[in-house]
Design a protein around this motif. Sequence first.
Motif, mmCIF file in Angstrom:
data_model
loop_
_atom_site.group_PDB
_atom_site.id
_atom_site.type_symbol
_atom_site.label_atom_id
_atom_site.label_comp_id
_atom_site.label_asym_id
_atom_site.label_seq_id
_atom_site.Cartn_x
_atom_site.Cartn_y
_atom_site.Cartn_z
ATOM 1 N N LEU A 298 -18.854 -26.115 15.927
ATOM 2 C CA LEU A 298 -19.164 -25.497 14.623
ATOM 3 C C LEU A 298 -17.951 -24.730 14.107
ATOM 4 C CD1 LEU A 298 -21.400 -24.780 12.465
ATOM 5 C CD2 LEU A 298 -21.674 -22.640 13.721
ATOM 6 N N ILE A 299 -17.364 -23.912 14.966
ATOM 7 C CA ILE A 299 -16.196 -23.120 14.540
ATOM 8 C C ILE A 299 -15.061 -24.074 14.127
ATOM 9 C CG2 ILE A 299 -14.402 -21.510 15.352
ATOM 10 C CD1 ILE A 299 -17.092 -20.110 14.917
ATOM 11 N N ALA A 300 -14.865 -25.130 14.903
ATOM 12 C CA ALA A 300 -13.774 -26.068 14.579
ATOM 13 C C ALA A 300 -14.011 -26.720 13.213
ATOM 14 C CB ALA A 300 -13.672 -27.134 15.674
ATOM 15 N N ALA A 301 -15.267 -27.004 12.897
ATOM 16 C CA ALA A 301 -15.571 -27.652 11.610
ATOM 17 C C ALA A 301 -15.493 -26.660 10.453
ATOM 18 C CB ALA A 301 -16.968 -28.282 11.677
ATOM 19 N N LEU A 302 -15.908 -25.428 10.742
ATOM 20 C CA LEU A 302 -16.096 -24.458 9.659
ATOM 21 C C LEU A 302 -14.810 -23.728 9.264
ATOM 22 C CD1 LEU A 302 -18.808 -23.938 8.394
ATOM 23 C CD2 LEU A 302 -19.143 -22.008 9.948
ATOM 24 N N ARG A 303 -14.051 -23.332 10.266
ATOM 25 C CA ARG A 303 -12.907 -22.457 10.025
ATOM 26 C C ARG A 303 -11.954 -22.983 8.942
ATOM 27 N NH1 ARG A 303 -9.585 -19.495 14.792
ATOM 28 N NH2 ARG A 303 -8.125 -18.376 13.482
ATOM 29 N N PRO A 304 -11.510 -24.243 9.030
ATOM 30 C CA PRO A 304 -10.599 -24.714 7.969
ATOM 31 C C PRO A 304 -11.260 -24.756 6.602
ATOM 32 C CG PRO A 304 -11.167 -26.501 9.519
ATOM 33 C CD PRO A 304 -11.729 -25.242 10.083
ATOM 34 N N ARG A 305 -12.573 -24.973 6.587
ATOM 35 C CA ARG A 305 -13.261 -25.041 5.290
ATOM 36 C C ARG A 305 -13.384 -23.649 4.673
ATOM 37 N NH1 ARG A 305 -17.900 -29.661 5.160
ATOM 38 N NH2 ARG A 305 -17.679 -29.161 2.948
ATOM 39 N N VAL A 306 -13.558 -22.638 5.522
ATOM 40 C CA VAL A 306 -13.636 -21.264 4.985
ATOM 41 C C VAL A 306 -12.252 -20.862 4.463
ATOM 42 C CG1 VAL A 306 -14.194 -18.856 5.499
ATOM 43 C CG2 VAL A 306 -15.538 -20.694 6.561
ATOM 44 N N GLU A 307 -11.220 -21.226 5.233
ATOM 45 C CA GLU A 307 -9.848 -20.898 4.800
ATOM 46 C C GLU A 307 -9.500 -21.589 3.483
ATOM 47 O OE1 GLU A 307 -7.851 -20.072 9.198
ATOM 48 O OE2 GLU A 307 -7.899 -22.105 8.401
ATOM 49 N N ALA A 308 -10.109 -22.744 3.255
ATOM 50 C CA ALA A 308 -9.765 -23.531 2.054
ATOM 51 C C ALA A 308 -10.676 -23.244 0.858
ATOM 52 C CB ALA A 308 -9.838 -25.026 2.404
ATOM 53 N N LEU A 309 -11.590 -22.302 0.998
ATOM 54 C CA LEU A 309 -12.500 -22.010 -0.129
ATOM 55 C C LEU A 309 -11.688 -21.653 -1.372
ATOM 56 C CD1 LEU A 309 -15.252 -19.873 1.643
ATOM 57 C CD2 LEU A 309 -15.650 -22.008 0.378
ATOM 58 N N LYS A 310 -12.137 -22.167 -2.514
ATOM 59 C CA LYS A 310 -11.395 -21.861 -3.737
ATOM 60 C C LYS A 310 -12.151 -20.760 -4.493
ATOM 61 C CE LYS A 310 -9.240 -24.027 -7.806
ATOM 62 N NZ LYS A 310 -9.060 -22.809 -8.493
ATOM 63 N N VAL A 311 -11.562 -19.574 -4.459
ATOM 64 C CA VAL A 311 -12.156 -18.443 -5.177
ATOM 65 C C VAL A 311 -11.445 -18.381 -6.528
ATOM 66 C CG1 VAL A 311 -12.644 -15.969 -5.082
ATOM 67 C CG2 VAL A 311 -12.426 -17.278 -2.954
ATOM 68 N N GLY A 312 -12.221 -18.294 -7.602
ATOM 69 C CA GLY A 312 -11.556 -18.327 -8.908
ATOM 70 C C GLY A 312 -12.388 -17.658 -9.987
ATOM 71 N N LEU A 313 -11.981 -17.901 -11.210
ATOM 72 C CA LEU A 313 -12.714 -17.361 -12.355
ATOM 73 C C LEU A 313 -14.105 -17.996 -12.399
ATOM 74 C CD1 LEU A 313 -9.985 -17.605 -15.156
ATOM 75 C CD2 LEU A 313 -10.723 -15.547 -13.932
ATOM 76 N N SER A 314 -15.073 -17.257 -12.869
ATOM 77 C CA SER A 314 -16.435 -17.805 -12.997
ATOM 78 C C SER A 314 -16.441 -18.995 -13.952
ATOM 79 C CB SER A 314 -17.374 -16.738 -13.540
ATOM 80 O OG SER A 314 -17.087 -15.499 -12.976
ATOM 81 N N THR A 315 -15.501 -18.997 -14.873
ATOM 82 C CA THR A 315 -15.445 -20.064 -15.877
ATOM 83 C C THR A 315 -14.595 -21.255 -15.419
ATOM 84 O OG1 THR A 315 -13.670 -18.753 -16.847
ATOM 85 C CG2 THR A 315 -15.818 -18.581 -17.895
ATOM 86 N N ASP A 316 -14.064 -21.175 -14.198
ATOM 87 C CA ASP A 316 -13.232 -22.265 -13.669
ATOM 88 C C ASP A 316 -14.146 -23.291 -12.985
ATOM 89 O OD1 ASP A 316 -11.614 -23.919 -12.185
ATOM 90 O OD2 ASP A 316 -10.483 -22.324 -11.188
ATOM 91 N N ALA A 317 -14.212 -24.474 -13.553
ATOM 92 C CA ALA A 317 -15.129 -25.500 -13.033
ATOM 93 C C ALA A 317 -14.756 -25.938 -11.617
ATOM 94 C CB ALA A 317 -15.146 -26.696 -13.976
ATOM 95 N N GLU A 318 -13.512 -25.649 -11.217
ATOM 96 C CA GLU A 318 -13.060 -26.059 -9.880
ATOM 97 C C GLU A 318 -13.375 -25.009 -8.807
ATOM 98 O OE1 GLU A 318 -11.396 -29.065 -9.310
ATOM 99 O OE2 GLU A 318 -12.127 -29.386 -11.348
ATOM 100 N N ALA A 319 -13.744 -23.796 -9.229
ATOM 101 C CA ALA A 319 -13.927 -22.707 -8.251
ATOM 102 C C ALA A 319 -15.211 -22.907 -7.450
ATOM 103 C CB ALA A 319 -13.959 -21.353 -8.969
ATOM 104 N N ASP A 320 -15.140 -22.592 -6.135
ATOM 105 C CA ASP A 320 -16.354 -22.633 -5.303
ATOM 106 C C ASP A 320 -17.222 -21.414 -5.596
ATOM 107 O OD1 ASP A 320 -15.641 -25.003 -3.960
ATOM 108 O OD2 ASP A 320 -14.301 -23.878 -2.628
ATOM 109 N N TYR A 321 -16.575 -20.289 -5.735
ATOM 110 C CA TYR A 321 -17.314 -19.094 -6.176
ATOM 111 C C TYR A 321 -16.369 -18.164 -6.910
ATOM 112 C CZ TYR A 321 -15.695 -16.512 -1.948
ATOM 113 O OH TYR A 321 -14.954 -15.902 -0.970
ATOM 114 N N GLY A 322 -16.971 -17.226 -7.637
ATOM 115 C CA GLY A 322 -16.189 -16.309 -8.467
ATOM 116 C C GLY A 322 -16.161 -14.908 -7.865
#
Length: 499
Positions: A298-322
């Motif tokens: 689980l850690i091996a699968a999750l860790r790179p995905r958490v590191e790669a989360l795209k935090v951005g503007l709420s109005t950015d359609a590409e952002a995972d969260y704002g």
Amino acid sequence: MRNLTHFISGKHVQGSSGRYGAVYDPMTGETQAKAPLASTAEMRAAIDSAAAAFPGWAAENPQKRARVMFRFKQLVEDNMDQLAELLSREHGKVIADSKGDIQRGLEVIEFACGIPHLTKGEFTEGAGPGIDMYSMRQPLGVCAGITPFNFPAMIPMWMFGIAIACGNTFICKPSEKDPSVPLRLAELMQQAGLPDGVLNVVIGDKEAVDTILTDPRIQAVSFVGATATAQYIYATAAANGKRVQAMGGAKNHMIIMPDADMNQVSDALIGAAYGSAGERCMAISVAVPVGKATGDALIAALRPRVEALKVGLSTDAEADYGPMVTAEQLEKVKSYIDIGVKEGAKLLVDGRGFKLQGYENGFYIGGCLFDNVTPNMRIYREEIFGPVLCVSRADDFEAALRLPTEHQYGNGVSIFTRDGDAAREFASRVQVGMVGINVPIPVPLAYHSFGGWKRSAFGGANQHGTEGVKFYTKIKTVTARWPAVGVRSGTDFTIPTMK
Ligand code: NAD
């Protein structure tokens, strides 16, 4: 800066208490509007308006009430884009997620369109000799809903959709952090043909809430928010003789059995833990892998995905969260990361230092991931309400089952497995109100009902579904006998029984 108003008796009313709350733009950190905080007198004026509107609205036939709901549903759909943008700009969640917030509320409105059927009573012909017995569901009167910041569209609609369809009048006291969407929804209800005074939106804080809790004209109070507030609302409203449903905080676990498909698990978990920056009462905040190999995978699968989360503007359609809703909420989440580190949990991904370029004053935080979290730690026991996932490893199924079962909160839980036997056993024994099997966020649909257990909910009634209809109506049972003229059945001094 915008100056927000209350919506009372079908009109926008300026606040007169002289007290205001700030509505921020979480993307920039700036204050974008002033929200008036109602005084007791202002809240009482709204209750006057709702009380005056009640007899007329209660007497309206249920099909006419349903037609208002049909028109409202159409209007919300027509205004979806503007509503979602308004929501994102005050809350911080991304636009697609705001649309989900609105859509989930609309599904309750769709359910409420069936109110003529839902409030039909029951009838027994010939319950006794010449006796018919029937029951009817009648509205309560003026009801109130006190709502949290994190679902400013869905949760008000959970409440006023059912209450108003049932023939009640309503006061919505939204979160003062993001009240513009509830205000806009009230305008759309008016446009849909709702008479003035049936739905009022009054912005406020404790003073406004305490007026709701103590005014004898309020018959029922629905609340969703933090547990400490929920418990206070429940105790105070009940002490004042009102019906209460009060939903509180959560710590939702996902159990990952050794046979689970790890790709499916990590796809589900990353969205359920980090979507909406973790500001969801049904977010997964604890992952429980069963066995060492499952935990390591689980850690091996999750860790790179958490590191790669795209935090951005709420109005950015590409952002995972704002951004988070306020600086205060952001600081609270950061302080829990500090606490977790001090408590000895292993911080694998640290999002505290994240800054969005060009928006350095916005309320952003990167995804955080803890391993080796144990039940004695505060980061396990308490709700963080941010993009922070705790991994608490369990040796076997029984140990995994004990974690959510013994936790103070009991809102949602989920299990990922290929084993039907384990899933069935888990669903039956776990002490939590909403259970997902290979489903990460098991929020029941509108025609079922929503509610947690233990310190996640106070009062017996769930939100929406037939439970919601029961909450917002009272049952009256009529026993009727129409003997033919001259027929006598004698006098009986004992309690009537079916002989
Ligand atoms: P909150 O309890 O701070 O505020 C909720 C509402 O209560 C707001 O309208 C607020 O103005 C009012 N309020 C706050 N403090 C009060 C007080 N002392 N006296 C009277 N009224 C008061 O909650 P929040 O921060 O807006 O929302 C986040 C919380 O809501 C989280 O704990 C989350 O888990 C919970 N939540 C639960 C559910 C659920 O269904 N169980 C759903 C969504 C959110």
